[in-house]
Design a protein around this motif. Sequence first.
Motif, PDB file in Angstrom:
ATOM      1  N   UNK A 157       0.831  -1.209   0.000  1.00 45.73           N
ATOM      2  CA  UNK A 157       0.000   0.000   0.000  1.00 45.73           C
ATOM      3  C   UNK A 157       0.872   1.268   0.000  1.00 45.73           C
ATOM      4  N   UNK A 158       1.936   1.288   0.814  1.00 49.63           N
ATOM      5  CA  UNK A 158       2.841   2.458   0.844  1.00 49.63           C
ATOM      6  C   UNK A 158       3.523   2.650  -0.508  1.00 49.63           C
ATOM      7  N   UNK A 159       3.954   1.547  -1.096  1.00 54.65           N
ATOM      8  CA  UNK A 159       4.676   1.649  -2.376  1.00 54.65           C
ATOM      9  C   UNK A 159       3.725   2.099  -3.483  1.00 54.65           C
ATOM     10  N   UNK A 160       2.529   1.494  -3.522  1.00 54.70           N
ATOM     11  CA  UNK A 160       1.550   1.892  -4.548  1.00 54.70           C
ATOM     12  C   UNK A 160       1.145   3.356  -4.411  1.00 54.70           C
ATOM     13  N   UNK A 161       1.060   3.839  -3.163  1.00 62.01           N
ATOM     14  CA  UNK A 161       0.661   5.233  -2.935  1.00 62.01           C
ATOM     15  C   UNK A 161       1.799   6.205  -3.256  1.00 62.01           C
ATOM     16  N   UNK A 162       2.963   5.685  -3.558  1.00 63.07           N
ATOM     17  CA  UNK A 162       4.108   6.535  -3.885  1.00 63.07           C
ATOM     18  C   UNK A 162       4.758   7.150  -2.654  1.00 63.07           C
ATOM     19  N   UNK A 163       4.440   6.599  -1.471  1.00 68.81           N
ATOM     20  CA  UNK A 163       5.009   7.177  -0.245  1.00 68.81           C
ATOM     21  C   UNK A 163       6.330   6.520   0.133  1.00 68.81           C
ATOM     22  N   UNK A 164       6.670   5.423  -0.509  1.00 62.47           N
ATOM     23  CA  UNK A 164       7.956   4.755  -0.248  1.00 62.47           C
ATOM     24  C   UNK A 164       8.330   3.950  -1.480  1.00 62.47           C
TER      25      UNK A 164
ATOM     26  N   UNK B  32      10.457  -3.750  -3.015  1.00 60.77           N
ATOM     27  CA  UNK B  32      10.520  -2.612  -3.945  1.00 60.77           C
ATOM     28  C   UNK B  32       9.359  -2.718  -4.919  1.00 60.77           C
ATOM     29  N   UNK B  33       9.129  -1.637  -5.665  1.00 59.50           N
ATOM     30  CA  UNK B  33       8.041  -1.615  -6.637  1.00 59.50           C
ATOM     31  C   UNK B  33       8.252  -2.717  -7.688  1.00 59.50           C
ATOM     32  N   UNK B  34       7.157  -3.389  -8.059  1.00 59.87           N
ATOM     33  CA  UNK B  34       7.265  -4.444  -9.065  1.00 59.87           C
ATOM     34  C   UNK B  34       5.920  -5.113  -9.225  1.00 59.87           C
ATOM     35  N   UNK B  35       5.872  -6.169 -10.031  1.00 61.45           N
ATOM     36  CA  UNK B  35       4.579  -6.837 -10.228  1.00 61.45           C
ATOM     37  C   UNK B  35       4.568  -8.227  -9.608  1.00 61.45           C
TER      38      UNK B  35
END
Length: 297
Positions: free
Chosen positions: A102-109, A145-148
């Motif tokens: 949720x933090x990563x998707x929201x762009x907060x981390x 980290x961000x990814x799918x």
Amino acid sequence: MVSEIVDTTDEWITSRTGIKTRYVSTTETLLDLAVEASKKALASAGIESKDLDMIICSTIKGDYVTPSMACLIQRDIEAKCPSFDFNAACSGFVYGLDMADAYIRAGKAETILLVSAEAMTRHIDWTDRATCVLFGDGAGAVVLKKGDGLRSIKITAKGDDKLLVIGSVFSPSPFAKQPQIDPAFRMNGGEVFKFAVSSVIKDVKQVMKEAGVEAKDIAMMVPHQANLRVFQAARDKLGFTDEQIANGIDHYGNTSSASIPLLLDELMEQGRLVKGDLIVLTAFGGGLTTGACVIKL
Ligand code: COA
């Protein structure tokens, strides 16, 4: 030998739980375990601690009530980022994945260290043979980290303090009127067993359906390690073979939320899980909480 402390046998413990050995912290603090796991996770991800945007630690209870484990991990690995603990009991690792996502998707981390650290043997009643034979201490950590990779995830809670509870000890107060609460781990094993089997079946079916995958596509299901018989009971309903179900209960016992990352680390190190594999995680525990997800490594 636990059979010198309570009336039990190796045969009873092995046949009812699958546990052969486990680790009990004697001189180490929980922070020692958590920091070691964190450093190992950073090294294997090739990430420097200064690049972390957040540290999240799942634990039912850290070395202190405050500061949190996460703040002390941050100090000891020399990171500079917001850090906090949370308690979702044995489902903590899956809850933590959901939170980090949720933090990563929201762009907060962008880069999050998720640590699960548990000293369960501090909370058990060593005179209660029904529970003192089950638990071990441990810590595991991952860098996210961000990814799918996260294909589907589900977390649940059903408020209950009858089936599984660990009380708190408070400082004496001249004003307190409440009775002192029993601080030891207490569990209705039979009812928790039924809850665990039905939750694993329901949650895993749902996350596999949402991810559009079938049992034959899954390299391994890595369940929270509470009792080998839980997974044997769920296996046929989910269509998995024994080889598809990861087992660390024999050498770790139940290490609460640390059990999944501990086992993931071992499976990756042994090459039994490799990049590109599809895995299912499933957990259940105090709360009562549950969580499951499908991940492409
Ligand atoms: N050694 C020897 N005998 C023991 C024992 C031990 N360590 N612990 C309990 N027993 C005895 C009981 O006293 C009982 O004896 P009785 O029949 O004379 O009354 C008998 O063994 C059966 O006890 P029971 O509690 O029915 O055993 P079980 O097969 O349900 O196993 C658990 C107990 C705790 C291992 C099992 O219920 C379990 O794993 N539950 C789920 C736990 C779980 O998933 N927890 C998650 C927390 S995150």
